[in-house]
Each structure stands twice: as C-alpha cells, then as structure tokens.
Design a protein around this motif. Structure first.
Motif, PDB file in Angstrom:
ATOM      1  N   ALA A 129      10.916  -1.432 -10.561  1.00 42.75           N
ATOM      2  CA  ALA A 129      12.317  -1.743 -10.239  1.00 42.75           C
ATOM      3  C   ALA A 129      12.506  -3.243 -10.007  1.00 42.75           C
ATOM      4  CB  ALA A 129      12.760  -0.955  -9.015  1.00 42.75           C
ATOM      5  N   ALA A 130      11.661  -3.827  -9.187  1.00 42.42           N
ATOM      6  CA  ALA A 130      11.786  -5.257  -8.887  1.00 42.42           C
ATOM      7  C   ALA A 130      11.557  -6.101 -10.144  1.00 42.42           C
ATOM      8  CB  ALA A 130      10.807  -5.656  -7.789  1.00 42.42           C
ATOM      9  N   GLY A 131      10.567  -5.736 -10.942  1.00 43.45           N
ATOM     10  CA  GLY A 131      10.295  -6.462 -12.179  1.00 43.45           C
ATOM     11  C   GLY A 131      11.446  -6.349 -13.168  1.00 43.45           C
ATOM     12  N   SER A 132      12.038  -5.167 -13.239  1.00 38.84           N
ATOM     13  CA  SER A 132      13.172  -4.959 -14.147  1.00 38.84           C
ATOM     14  C   SER A 132      14.361  -5.818 -13.763  1.00 38.84           C
ATOM     15  CB  SER A 132      13.573  -3.484 -14.162  1.00 38.84           C
ATOM     16  OG  SER A 132      12.528  -2.694 -14.684  1.00 38.84           O
ATOM     17  N   VAL A 133      14.645  -5.868 -12.480  1.00 35.47           N
ATOM     18  CA  VAL A 133      15.765  -6.695 -11.998  1.00 35.47           C
ATOM     19  C   VAL A 133      15.463  -8.167 -12.273  1.00 35.47           C
ATOM     20  CG1 VAL A 133      17.007  -7.456  -9.939  1.00 35.47           C
ATOM     21  CG2 VAL A 133      16.575  -5.026 -10.300  1.00 35.47           C
ATOM     22  N   ALA A 134      14.238  -8.581 -12.035  1.00 40.34           N
ATOM     23  CA  ALA A 134      13.862  -9.984 -12.255  1.00 40.34           C
ATOM     24  C   ALA A 134      14.001 -10.380 -13.725  1.00 40.34           C
ATOM     25  CB  ALA A 134      12.428 -10.225 -11.781  1.00 40.34           C
ATOM     26  N   GLY A 135      13.631  -9.489 -14.634  1.00 44.01           N
ATOM     27  CA  GLY A 135      13.683  -9.813 -16.052  1.00 44.01           C
ATOM     28  C   GLY A 135      15.036  -9.600 -16.708  1.00 44.01           C
ATOM     29  N   LEU A 136      15.947  -8.909 -16.032  1.00 47.08           N
ATOM     30  CA  LEU A 136      17.235  -8.538 -16.625  1.00 47.08           C
ATOM     31  C   LEU A 136      18.027  -9.726 -17.156  1.00 47.08           C
ATOM     32  CD1 LEU A 136      19.520  -6.368 -17.089  1.00 47.08           C
ATOM     33  CD2 LEU A 136      20.322  -6.995 -14.817  1.00 47.08           C
ATOM     34  N   THR A 137      18.239 -10.732 -16.350  1.00 47.00           N
ATOM     35  CA  THR A 137      19.071 -11.862 -16.766  1.00 47.00           C
ATOM     36  C   THR A 137      18.410 -12.645 -17.898  1.00 47.00           C
ATOM     37  OG1 THR A 137      19.982 -12.002 -14.552  1.00 47.00           O
ATOM     38  CG2 THR A 137      20.264 -13.926 -15.952  1.00 47.00           C
ATOM     39  N   VAL A 138      17.121 -12.888 -17.778  1.00 48.23           N
ATOM     40  CA  VAL A 138      16.398 -13.605 -18.826  1.00 48.23           C
ATOM     41  C   VAL A 138      16.515 -12.841 -20.146  1.00 48.23           C
ATOM     42  CG1 VAL A 138      14.106 -14.365 -19.596  1.00 48.23           C
ATOM     43  CG2 VAL A 138      14.785 -14.672 -17.210  1.00 48.23           C
ATOM     44  N   ASN A 139      16.318 -11.533 -20.096  1.00 50.72           N
ATOM     45  CA  ASN A 139      16.371 -10.727 -21.310  1.00 50.72           C
ATOM     46  C   ASN A 139      17.777 -10.657 -21.902  1.00 50.72           C
ATOM     47  OD1 ASN A 139      13.652 -10.238 -21.271  1.00 50.72           O
ATOM     48  ND2 ASN A 139      13.820  -8.261 -20.287  1.00 50.72           N
ATOM     49  N   PHE A 140      18.801 -10.557 -21.056  1.00 48.13           N
ATOM     50  CA  PHE A 140      20.174 -10.506 -21.570  1.00 48.13           C
ATOM     51  C   PHE A 140      20.508 -11.788 -22.322  1.00 48.13           C
ATOM     52  CE2 PHE A 140      24.701 -11.536 -21.164  1.00 48.13           C
ATOM     53  CZ  PHE A 140      25.228 -10.489 -21.907  1.00 48.13           C
ATOM     54  N   THR A 195       0.828  -1.204   0.000  1.00 53.69           N
ATOM     55  CA  THR A 195       0.000   0.000   0.000  1.00 53.69           C
ATOM     56  C   THR A 195       0.866   1.260   0.000  1.00 53.69           C
ATOM     57  OG1 THR A 195      -0.114  -0.037   2.413  1.00 53.69           O
ATOM     58  CG2 THR A 195      -1.903  -1.139   1.206  1.00 53.69           C
ATOM     59  N   HIS A 196       2.167   1.063  -0.099  1.00 48.85           N
ATOM     60  CA  HIS A 196       3.095   2.193  -0.114  1.00 48.85           C
ATOM     61  C   HIS A 196       2.829   3.056  -1.346  1.00 48.85           C
ATOM     62  CE1 HIS A 196       6.875   4.402  -0.270  1.00 48.85           C
ATOM     63  NE2 HIS A 196       7.030   4.069   1.008  1.00 48.85           N
ATOM     64  N   PRO A 197       2.898   4.382  -1.207  1.00 51.97           N
ATOM     65  CA  PRO A 197       2.633   5.248  -2.360  1.00 51.97           C
ATOM     66  C   PRO A 197       3.603   5.041  -3.531  1.00 51.97           C
ATOM     67  CG  PRO A 197       2.963   6.554  -0.345  1.00 51.97           C
ATOM     68  CD  PRO A 197       3.135   5.123   0.020  1.00 51.97           C
ATOM     69  N   LEU A 198       4.778   4.532  -3.255  1.00 53.25           N
ATOM     70  CA  LEU A 198       5.752   4.280  -4.319  1.00 53.25           C
ATOM     71  C   LEU A 198       5.743   2.826  -4.794  1.00 53.25           C
ATOM     72  CD1 LEU A 198       8.788   6.436  -3.126  1.00 53.25           C
ATOM     73  CD2 LEU A 198       7.094   6.972  -4.893  1.00 53.25           C
ATOM     74  N   ALA A 199       4.707   2.080  -4.434  1.00 57.72           N
ATOM     75  CA  ALA A 199       4.629   0.671  -4.826  1.00 57.72           C
ATOM     76  C   ALA A 199       4.761   0.473  -6.338  1.00 57.72           C
ATOM     77  CB  ALA A 199       3.348   0.033  -4.303  1.00 57.72           C
ATOM     78  N   PRO A 200       4.117   1.294  -7.185  1.00 57.32           N
ATOM     79  CA  PRO A 200       4.307   1.090  -8.626  1.00 57.32           C
ATOM     80  C   PRO A 200       5.776   1.246  -9.059  1.00 57.32           C
ATOM     81  CG  PRO A 200       2.362   2.404  -8.247  1.00 57.32           C
ATOM     82  CD  PRO A 200       3.072   2.290  -6.924  1.00 57.32           C
ATOM     83  N   LEU A 201       6.467   2.230  -8.518  1.00 56.29           N
ATOM     84  CA  LEU A 201       7.874   2.421  -8.854  1.00 56.29           C
ATOM     85  C   LEU A 201       8.717   1.257  -8.331  1.00 56.29           C
ATOM     86  CD1 LEU A 201       9.964   4.340 -10.117  1.00 56.29           C
ATOM     87  CD2 LEU A 201      10.224   5.379  -7.855  1.00 56.29           C
ATOM     88  N   MET A 202       8.424   0.804  -7.122  1.00 56.69           N
ATOM     89  CA  MET A 202       9.139  -0.353  -6.576  1.00 56.69           C
ATOM     90  C   MET A 202       8.851  -1.603  -7.409  1.00 56.69           C
ATOM     91  SD  MET A 202       8.904   0.299  -2.422  1.00 56.69           S
ATOM     92  CE  MET A 202       7.154   0.036  -2.347  1.00 56.69           C
ATOM     93  N   GLY A 203       7.622  -1.724  -7.899  1.00 53.93           N
ATOM     94  CA  GLY A 203       7.261  -2.849  -8.752  1.00 53.93           C
ATOM     95  C   GLY A 203       8.008  -2.834 -10.072  1.00 53.93           C
TER      96      GLY A 203
END
Length: 141
Positions: A112-123, A102-110
C-alpha cells in the motif's frame, strides 16, 4: 479527458492493481519469499494496469497506435520502462516497511505504501512520456 478525470481513472485502475498485487504477493510468498514474490506481484499488477489504463485512462492516445501485435508489445514494454521510476520508489518503500515492521500485515502495508509513493511518478510518466497525444486532445479547462 481532462487531466483531473484522467488522474482519478488512473487511481481507480491503480486500486485494482493494488488488489492484484497483494493477492499475487500473498499467493506466492511461501514459494518465492517476500522479496521475490513482490517482484512477481508488481509485474503482474503492472501488466493488468497497462491493459486497463490503455482501455480506460488513455483510450484516445492508445487506440490509434495499436494496429498489430508488434506495436502492442512495443507499447507494453514502453509502459513497463516508463514505470521504472515509480517501480523503484514503490519497491524501496515496500522493502523499508517490511524491514522495519514486525506486524503480520507488514507486506500488505508495504504494498500500500509503495503504491501510493509510486502513483504520482507513474501517472506523470504515463501521461507525459507515453501518451503525449492524450495531453494534446484534452479539452481546455
């Protein structure tokens, strides 16, 4: 370019993509909602990343393949398709973060977390599926 340097450049391009992704997400969320805006922001960032990776990360593999508009578009859509696994992981992590927080920055944190998760797969998708010639041209270490 060595795989290590290539990964670092890919990560730097991804950082710019994160900024684009986040900016488009926040600019369009009021109109599309957090989930719809995320789909648009992801495609926008992926398009920017494709262009930058084509010029900087996988330059030797891309340069000889692009001679016309149709080939350019084929490469673009191949890039989007090869990023599919990373995209699904990225979006799933994003959705999980904004659903659980419910944090106001949850979309930004999401993002960031999604980008890190997808980084290796995408590389690895980009390096070994899309730009195989750059793997051959890399000097031995």
């Amino acid at each position: 370019m060595s795989p290590r340097k290539q990964f670092l450049v890919f990560g730097a391009v991804g950082t710019l993509g994160f900024i684009i992704d986040s900016a488009v997400l926040y600019a369009t969320a009021g109109w599309l909602g957090w989930y719809g805006a995320r789909a648009l922001s992801f495609v926008t960032a992926t398009t920017a990343n494709w262009h930058l990776n084509r010029h900087f990360t996988f330059r030797s593999a891309s340069a000889s393949k692009l001679t016309g508009f149709q080939r350019l578009m084929r490469q673009y859509f191949s890039y989007l398709a090869s990023m599919g696994g990373g995209a699904l992981l990225n979006y799933a992590v994003y959705a999980a973060v904004i659903d659980m927080s419910t944090h106001p920055l949850a979309p930004l944190m999401g993002v960031a977390a999604g980008s890190v998760a997808g980084l290796t797969v995408n590389f690895f998708s980009a390096r070994y599926l899309l730009h195989r010639r750059s793997q051959i041209q890399s000097p031995p270490q």
